[in-house]
Design a protein around this motif. Sequence first.
Motif, PDB file in Angstrom:
ATOM      1  N   LEU A 478       0.854  -1.197   0.000  1.00 55.12           N
ATOM      2  CA  LEU A 478       0.000   0.000   0.000  1.00 55.12           C
ATOM      3  C   LEU A 478       0.891   1.249   0.000  1.00 55.12           C
ATOM      4  O   LEU A 478       1.750   1.399   0.860  1.00 55.12           O
ATOM      5  CB  LEU A 478      -0.904  -0.032   1.245  1.00 55.12           C
ATOM      6  N   VAL A 479       0.650   2.111  -1.000  1.00 59.72           N
ATOM      7  CA  VAL A 479       1.439   3.346  -1.132  1.00 59.72           C
ATOM      8  C   VAL A 479       0.490   4.506  -0.831  1.00 59.72           C
ATOM      9  O   VAL A 479      -0.587   4.600  -1.427  1.00 59.72           O
ATOM     10  CB  VAL A 479       1.996   3.475  -2.565  1.00 59.72           C
ATOM     11  N   ILE A 480       0.891   5.382   0.086  1.00 61.06           N
ATOM     12  CA  ILE A 480      -0.034   6.415   0.571  1.00 61.06           C
ATOM     13  C   ILE A 480       0.560   7.816   0.498  1.00 61.06           C
ATOM     14  O   ILE A 480       1.735   8.019   0.803  1.00 61.06           O
ATOM     15  CB  ILE A 480      -0.423   6.109   2.049  1.00 61.06           C
ATOM     16  N   ILE A 481      -0.280   8.773   0.103  1.00 58.90           N
ATOM     17  CA  ILE A 481       0.039  10.193   0.309  1.00 58.90           C
ATOM     18  C   ILE A 481      -0.906  10.659   1.418  1.00 58.90           C
ATOM     19  O   ILE A 481      -2.132  10.498   1.297  1.00 58.90           O
ATOM     20  CB  ILE A 481      -0.234  11.052  -0.943  1.00 58.90           C
ATOM     21  N   THR A 482      -0.347  11.228   2.480  1.00 58.53           N
ATOM     22  CA  THR A 482      -1.231  11.709   3.546  1.00 58.53           C
ATOM     23  C   THR A 482      -1.654  13.150   3.235  1.00 58.53           C
ATOM     24  O   THR A 482      -1.009  13.848   2.458  1.00 58.53           O
ATOM     25  CB  THR A 482      -0.523  11.707   4.923  1.00 58.53           C
ATOM     26  N   LYS A 483      -2.758  13.576   3.848  1.00 59.28           N
ATOM     27  CA  LYS A 483      -3.199  14.966   3.679  1.00 59.28           C
ATOM     28  C   LYS A 483      -2.174  15.881   4.344  1.00 59.28           C
ATOM     29  O   LYS A 483      -1.477  15.459   5.262  1.00 59.28           O
ATOM     30  CB  LYS A 483      -4.572  15.149   4.338  1.00 59.28           C
ATOM     31  N   PRO A 484      -2.075  17.144   3.893  1.00 54.86           N
ATOM     32  CA  PRO A 484      -1.082  18.060   4.461  1.00 54.86           C
ATOM     33  C   PRO A 484      -1.219  18.131   5.995  1.00 54.86           C
ATOM     34  O   PRO A 484      -2.341  18.132   6.507  1.00 54.86           O
ATOM     35  CB  PRO A 484      -1.430  19.410   3.829  1.00 54.86           C
ATOM     36  N   ASP A 485      -0.106  18.168   6.663  1.00 51.86           N
ATOM     37  CA  ASP A 485      -0.054  18.310   8.123  1.00 51.86           C
ATOM     38  C   ASP A 485      -0.683  17.148   8.894  1.00 51.86           C
ATOM     39  O   ASP A 485      -1.053  17.308  10.054  1.00 51.86           O
ATOM     40  CB  ASP A 485      -0.735  19.618   8.600  1.00 51.86           C
ATOM     41  N   ARG A 486      -0.862  16.012   8.262  1.00 54.71           N
ATOM     42  CA  ARG A 486      -1.389  14.870   9.003  1.00 54.71           C
ATOM     43  C   ARG A 486      -0.278  13.834   9.150  1.00 54.71           C
ATOM     44  O   ARG A 486       0.481  13.608   8.208  1.00 54.71           O
ATOM     45  CB  ARG A 486      -2.561  14.189   8.273  1.00 54.71           C
ATOM     46  N   ALA A 487      -0.196  13.237  10.331  1.00 61.20           N
ATOM     47  CA  ALA A 487       0.794  12.182  10.533  1.00 61.20           C
ATOM     48  C   ALA A 487       0.027  10.880  10.663  1.00 61.20           C
ATOM     49  O   ALA A 487      -0.925  10.788  11.423  1.00 61.20           O
ATOM     50  CB  ALA A 487       1.568  12.466  11.809  1.00 61.20           C
ATOM     51  N   LEU A 488       0.398   9.903   9.869  1.00 63.17           N
ATOM     52  CA  LEU A 488      -0.305   8.624   9.897  1.00 63.17           C
ATOM     53  C   LEU A 488       0.773   7.552   9.923  1.00 63.17           C
ATOM     54  O   LEU A 488       1.781   7.660   9.219  1.00 63.17           O
ATOM     55  CB  LEU A 488      -1.166   8.509   8.631  1.00 63.17           C
ATOM     56  N   THR A 489       0.583   6.515  10.736  1.00 61.92           N
ATOM     57  CA  THR A 489       1.580   5.452  10.764  1.00 61.92           C
ATOM     58  C   THR A 489       1.022   4.212  10.069  1.00 61.92           C
ATOM     59  O   THR A 489      -0.191   4.090   9.858  1.00 61.92           O
ATOM     60  CB  THR A 489       1.931   5.071  12.218  1.00 61.92           C
ATOM     61  N   LYS A 490       1.950   3.322   9.765  1.00 62.95           N
ATOM     62  CA  LYS A 490       1.587   2.060   9.134  1.00 62.95           C
ATOM     63  C   LYS A 490       0.577   1.303  10.008  1.00 62.95           C
ATOM     64  O   LYS A 490      -0.448   0.814   9.520  1.00 62.95           O
ATOM     65  CB  LYS A 490       2.871   1.241   8.938  1.00 62.95           C
ATOM     66  N   ASP A 491       0.849   1.235  11.313  1.00 62.99           N
ATOM     67  CA  ASP A 491      -0.041   0.480  12.190  1.00 62.99           C
ATOM     68  C   ASP A 491      -1.443   1.080  12.231  1.00 62.99           C
ATOM     69  O   ASP A 491      -2.438   0.363  12.259  1.00 62.99           O
ATOM     70  CB  ASP A 491       0.531   0.427  13.622  1.00 62.99           C
ATOM     71  N   GLU A 492      -1.502   2.423  12.197  1.00 60.60           N
ATOM     72  CA  GLU A 492      -2.822   3.064  12.243  1.00 60.60           C
ATOM     73  C   GLU A 492      -3.654   2.741  11.008  1.00 60.60           C
ATOM     74  O   GLU A 492      -4.834   2.424  11.113  1.00 60.60           O
ATOM     75  CB  GLU A 492      -2.670   4.586  12.379  1.00 60.60           C
ATOM     76  N   ILE A 493      -3.035   2.824   9.839  1.00 62.18           N
ATOM     77  CA  ILE A 493      -3.828   2.567   8.629  1.00 62.18           C
ATOM     78  C   ILE A 493      -4.203   1.088   8.539  1.00 62.18           C
ATOM     79  O   ILE A 493      -5.328   0.747   8.157  1.00 62.18           O
ATOM     80  CB  ILE A 493      -3.119   3.091   7.333  1.00 62.18           C
ATOM     81  N   LEU A 494      -3.292   0.211   8.951  1.00 62.24           N
ATOM     82  CA  LEU A 494      -3.631  -1.220   8.899  1.00 62.24           C
ATOM     83  C   LEU A 494      -4.740  -1.546   9.905  1.00 62.24           C
ATOM     84  O   LEU A 494      -5.643  -2.325   9.593  1.00 62.24           O
ATOM     85  CB  LEU A 494      -2.387  -2.077   9.132  1.00 62.24           C
ATOM     86  N   ALA A 495      -4.692  -0.901  11.065  1.00 55.10           N
ATOM     87  CA  ALA A 495      -5.752  -1.139  12.053  1.00 55.10           C
ATOM     88  C   ALA A 495      -7.095  -0.653  11.502  1.00 55.10           C
ATOM     89  O   ALA A 495      -8.139  -1.285  11.693  1.00 55.10           O
ATOM     90  CB  ALA A 495      -5.425  -0.413  13.357  1.00 55.10           C
ATOM     91  N   PHE A 496      -7.063   0.476  10.759  1.00 54.62           N
ATOM     92  CA  PHE A 496      -8.287   1.023  10.158  1.00 54.62           C
ATOM     93  C   PHE A 496      -8.875   0.044   9.122  1.00 54.62           C
ATOM     94  O   PHE A 496     -10.098  -0.108   9.003  1.00 54.62           O
ATOM     95  CB  PHE A 496      -7.942   2.369   9.497  1.00 54.62           C
ATOM     96  N   MET A 497      -7.991  -0.627   8.377  1.00 57.32           N
ATOM     97  CA  MET A 497      -8.471  -1.519   7.307  1.00 57.32           C
ATOM     98  C   MET A 497      -8.887  -2.893   7.843  1.00 57.32           C
ATOM     99  O   MET A 497      -9.738  -3.567   7.256  1.00 57.32           O
ATOM    100  CB  MET A 497      -7.368  -1.696   6.245  1.00 57.32           C
ATOM    101  N   SER A 498      -8.271  -3.267   8.939  1.00 56.15           N
ATOM    102  CA  SER A 498      -8.474  -4.613   9.468  1.00 56.15           C
ATOM    103  C   SER A 498      -9.949  -4.857   9.810  1.00 56.15           C
ATOM    104  O   SER A 498     -10.628  -3.986  10.362  1.00 56.15           O
ATOM    105  CB  SER A 498      -7.585  -4.760  10.710  1.00 56.15           C
ATOM    106  N   GLY A 499     -10.424  -6.048   9.467  1.00 57.16           N
ATOM    107  CA  GLY A 499     -11.821  -6.392   9.760  1.00 57.16           C
ATOM    108  C   GLY A 499     -12.773  -5.993   8.652  1.00 57.16           C
ATOM    109  O   GLY A 499     -13.905  -6.454   8.595  1.00 57.16           O
TER     110      GLY A 499
END
Length: 541
Positions: A478-499
């Motif tokens: 998964l290749v991501i561009i985050t919105k300006p001034d937002r910090a997102l980690t790998k674990d956060e996005i995977l947790a969001f997708m999980s389930g």
Amino acid sequence: MLGLMQDWPLLIHRVIDYAATQHAKREVVSRSVEGPIHRTDYASIRLRSLKLAQRLERDGIRFGDRVATLAWNTWRHLESWYGITGIGAIYHTVNPRLFEDQIVFIINHAADRILLLDLTFVPLVEKLASRLPTIERFVILTDAAHMPQTSLKNAVAYEDYINEADGDFRWASFDENTAAGMCYTSGTTGDPKGVLYSHRSNLLHAMMAVAPDYFCLSAMDRVMPVVPLFHANSWSLAFSAPMVGAALVMPGPKLDGASVHSLLEDEGVTMSAAVPTVWLGLLQFMQTSGKKLSTLKHVGIGGSACPRIITESFETQYGVRVTHAWGMTELSPLGSFCAIKPETAALEGKALYDLKQKQGYAPFSVEMKIADDSGRSLPRDGKTFGRLMVKGPSVSKGYYGIDAAILDEEGFFDTGDVATIDENGYMLITDRSKDVIKSGGEWISSIELENLAVGHPDVAEAAVIGIAHPKWDERPLLVIITKPDRALTKDEILAFMSGKIAKWWMPDDVVFVDEIPHTATGKILKTALREQFRDYRLPTA
Ligand code: AMP
């Protein structure tokens, strides 16, 4: 025995004749390239397209000749299509977002004789002109007051050019199967290929598109085609709006959220159509500015998969109905629409938006099936993936100047998309056949993963590609561009997708980038992305 009905060939100029007769005063409003808002109507558009036809003929443009346009959506570009096709010549829309070498390639391949271009593109064309030997004259879509100094051969301002004719001219008469328009595919692999529409295919396609379950157009509508005329025939709107007498609002060169919003509101637009990126821009603008929509009722969205967040925001926050559509240059381009049938009318909430993620069912005039690699039809169960195949009077049967068969024995065209079709006929694109991720003998849909990832509030854009894996063959990255001034980690996005997806579909890794490469029509350029990550090693490998 033949029927005893009149022979009335389906020719494009009949559309503008009709609009000028029954809807003469209906407005065509444009944001001009020069800046100000310009207003005209169908009666004037018809007269000016007759003048262009007459003037082109005086320049020696004949039946079957190609006239290129490199232009934004404005009244001049619109009338040029009618003028060019009215003498049996062919409009060739050139996409200015193509690479320079591709622009040169397609103009030479089509052997265009005249190029009509907007002021915006004068510097670009001056740079390329020495490589465009077939172009005899450059017509700049402006008036004398705005005409720049230019080195372009036989350059003339469009207004001066057409005013050398008086419009006392008769449209040519010919067979409805005559070529009318030309548009090259964006060429993500290899050279772009020329798709050649006929008068008949364009009119049948436009007559299909106006129906209530599709673009649903009437004389009471004010339609804004944000989708460019150079992007696959403007999804029919240059024909379907005048065909029913709907007003047209042409956005010119400004396609950002604020400009689109002001035109929608100032001009009372009721229906519009564009790719998802344009709508993301508009929704973001409305979110930050707090502005609302007071007249827009319906949007057509296609060109790439419409993220759920767009459909839900339009429908639940702004009361605008979304019709998700699928198509491609080779289909004129519309191939399916996600409209409600009695079988799906009871759906609400999550189930409704699950349905609206689908690209929908084929309208009359498009036959559709999914098939396996040997061409065998696959079941319509909503689960089985197969190659999406189509057939119909506005589907290509070949490419211009390429002598190769592109249809199977039953006359179906392989779209290069992979899809499922459910028991109610709704089709869901799961991937381009070249982009699908093959993991352990099963397929993972990169599009579904991308849609899910962009649903995260910190994600601006997401792309998924398959990376070689020693055990599974390929696994998703998964290749991501985050919105300006937002910090997102790998674990956060995977947790969001999980389930939300099958466990084995979960990406094996996530990378954050500043840029994702795009094609000339705004789609993610997966070939370039795969090349960029060619040597990437997954942590699971
Ligand atoms: P083009 O000929 O440039 O319009 O590209 C056509 C391709 O765009 C199709 O074959 C699909 O891969 C993709 N496409 C168009 N509309 C959609 C959609 N609604 N959802 C997913 N992919 C789409």
